[in-house]
Design a protein around this motif. Structure first.
Motif, PDB file in Angstrom:
ATOM      1  N   GLY A  34       0.796  -1.213   0.000  1.00 47.83           N
ATOM      2  CA  GLY A  34       0.000   0.000   0.000  1.00 47.83           C
ATOM      3  C   GLY A  34       0.833   1.269   0.000  1.00 47.83           C
ATOM      4  N   TRP A  35       2.072   1.175  -0.452  1.00 51.63           N
ATOM      5  CA  TRP A  35       2.972   2.322  -0.476  1.00 51.63           C
ATOM      6  C   TRP A  35       2.986   2.955  -1.853  1.00 51.63           C
ATOM      7  CZ3 TRP A  35       7.606  -0.846   1.759  1.00 51.63           C
ATOM      8  CH2 TRP A  35       7.310  -1.211   3.078  1.00 51.63           C
ATOM      9  N   PRO A  36       3.101   4.291  -1.904  1.00 53.71           N
ATOM     10  CA  PRO A  36       3.248   4.910  -3.220  1.00 53.71           C
ATOM     11  C   PRO A  36       4.528   4.379  -3.861  1.00 53.71           C
ATOM     12  CG  PRO A  36       3.357   6.562  -1.467  1.00 53.71           C
ATOM     13  CD  PRO A  36       3.179   5.229  -0.818  1.00 53.71           C
ATOM     14  N   GLY A  37       4.417   3.943  -5.051  1.00 59.23           N
ATOM     15  CA  GLY A  37       5.576   3.361  -5.704  1.00 59.23           C
ATOM     16  C   GLY A  37       5.826   3.962  -7.051  1.00 59.23           C
ATOM     17  N   TRP A  38       6.425   3.171  -7.870  1.00 61.08           N
ATOM     18  CA  TRP A  38       6.800   3.625  -9.190  1.00 61.08           C
ATOM     19  C   TRP A  38       5.611   3.533 -10.134  1.00 61.08           C
ATOM     20  CZ3 TRP A  38      10.812  -0.566  -8.197  1.00 61.08           C
ATOM     21  CH2 TRP A  38      11.789  -0.091  -7.314  1.00 61.08           C
ATOM     22  N   THR A 149       8.487  16.181   1.230  1.00 59.94           N
ATOM     23  CA  THR A 149       7.358  15.911   0.342  1.00 59.94           C
ATOM     24  C   THR A 149       7.738  16.329  -1.066  1.00 59.94           C
ATOM     25  OG1 THR A 149       5.785  16.254   2.124  1.00 59.94           O
ATOM     26  CG2 THR A 149       4.926  16.358  -0.125  1.00 59.94           C
ATOM     27  N   THR A 150       7.660  15.367  -1.957  1.00 60.54           N
ATOM     28  CA  THR A 150       7.951  15.646  -3.361  1.00 60.54           C
ATOM     29  C   THR A 150       6.640  15.929  -4.084  1.00 60.54           C
ATOM     30  OG1 THR A 150       9.007  14.816  -5.364  1.00 60.54           O
ATOM     31  CG2 THR A 150       7.936  13.184  -3.982  1.00 60.54           C
ATOM     32  N   HIS A 151       6.725  16.741  -5.093  1.00 51.89           N
ATOM     33  CA  HIS A 151       5.551  17.135  -5.877  1.00 51.89           C
ATOM     34  C   HIS A 151       5.796  16.832  -7.358  1.00 51.89           C
ATOM     35  CE1 HIS A 151       3.667  19.271  -2.499  1.00 51.89           C
ATOM     36  NE2 HIS A 151       4.905  19.539  -2.145  1.00 51.89           N
ATOM     37  N   SER A 156       0.377  12.382  -7.535  1.00 54.01           N
ATOM     38  CA  SER A 156       0.118  13.152  -6.318  1.00 54.01           C
ATOM     39  C   SER A 156       1.393  13.299  -5.494  1.00 54.01           C
ATOM     40  CB  SER A 156      -0.926  12.439  -5.464  1.00 54.01           C
ATOM     41  OG  SER A 156      -2.133  12.316  -6.158  1.00 54.01           O
ATOM     42  N   PRO A 157       1.492  14.379  -4.712  1.00 53.90           N
ATOM     43  CA  PRO A 157       2.637  14.542  -3.816  1.00 53.90           C
ATOM     44  C   PRO A 157       2.714  13.373  -2.831  1.00 53.90           C
ATOM     45  CG  PRO A 157       1.358  16.558  -3.899  1.00 53.90           C
ATOM     46  CD  PRO A 157       0.563  15.502  -4.611  1.00 53.90           C
TER      47      PRO A 157
END
Length: 167
Positions: A34-38, A149-151, A156-157
């Motif tokens: 459930g992690w933001p990934g590639w 925090t990357t944008h 999404s950030p």
């Protein structure tokens, strides 16, 4: 190279399919957590081929197969916009085939990246990662610098932990 030995080096054109497969395994693992990934573009064959052609894609081989991969670059304006050119090398997209997870592949890749960065004259090796896997990099000698925090323009950030290893 003998059985059980890990060899890390720049990936070649013939490695593109295997490298894409390792990245896809890594992306699927992150998705299950459930992690933001590639994104699909981050692991697509065209991305891999471009990184290989630019000598920015490394592969770790164990017992005749590509067991792990990463990119290693000389700049990273998205995650490290304030860094001076040549100050550091940047490790990204480190992925290890699940059957080799927890073994010696990740430390071997990081050691190779650190030595390559030294050879380039860099004073540091830097990376960013999901906060849940920060412990891996702390155990490998990195120091956590901050959360950031990357944008990105294509999604999404999201929050990452940023790490540095002095060389």
């Amino acid at each position: 190279m003998g059985p059980g030995e890990i060899a890390v080096g720049w990936a070649g054109r013939d490695d593109a399919h295997e490298v894409s497969g390792v990245l896809a395994e890594g992306a699927a693992w992150m998705a299950r957590k459930g992690w933001p990934g590639w994104t699909a573009a981050d692991i697509a064959p065209a991305f891999v081929a471009a990184r290989i052609a630019a000598c920015e894609m490394a592969a770790a081989r164990l017992d005749g197969v590509v067991a792990g991969v990463c990119t290693l670059t000389r700049s990273d304006p998205e995650f490290w916009p304030d860094d001076a050119p040549g100050e550091a090398a940047y490790l990204h997209r480190l992925a290890v085939r699940r059957r080799f997870a927890g073994a010696r592949v990740t430390p071997a890749i990081v050691a190779w990246c650190a030595q390559t960065a030294r050879d380039w004259g860099c004073r540091a090796l830097k990376l960013d990662c999901h906060p849940h896997i920060s412990g891996i990099y702390l155990r490998l000698g990195f120091t956590r610098l901050d959360s950031w925090t990357t944008h990105p323009s294509d999604r999404s950030p999201y929050l990452v932990d940023r790490f540095v290893m002095a060389l």
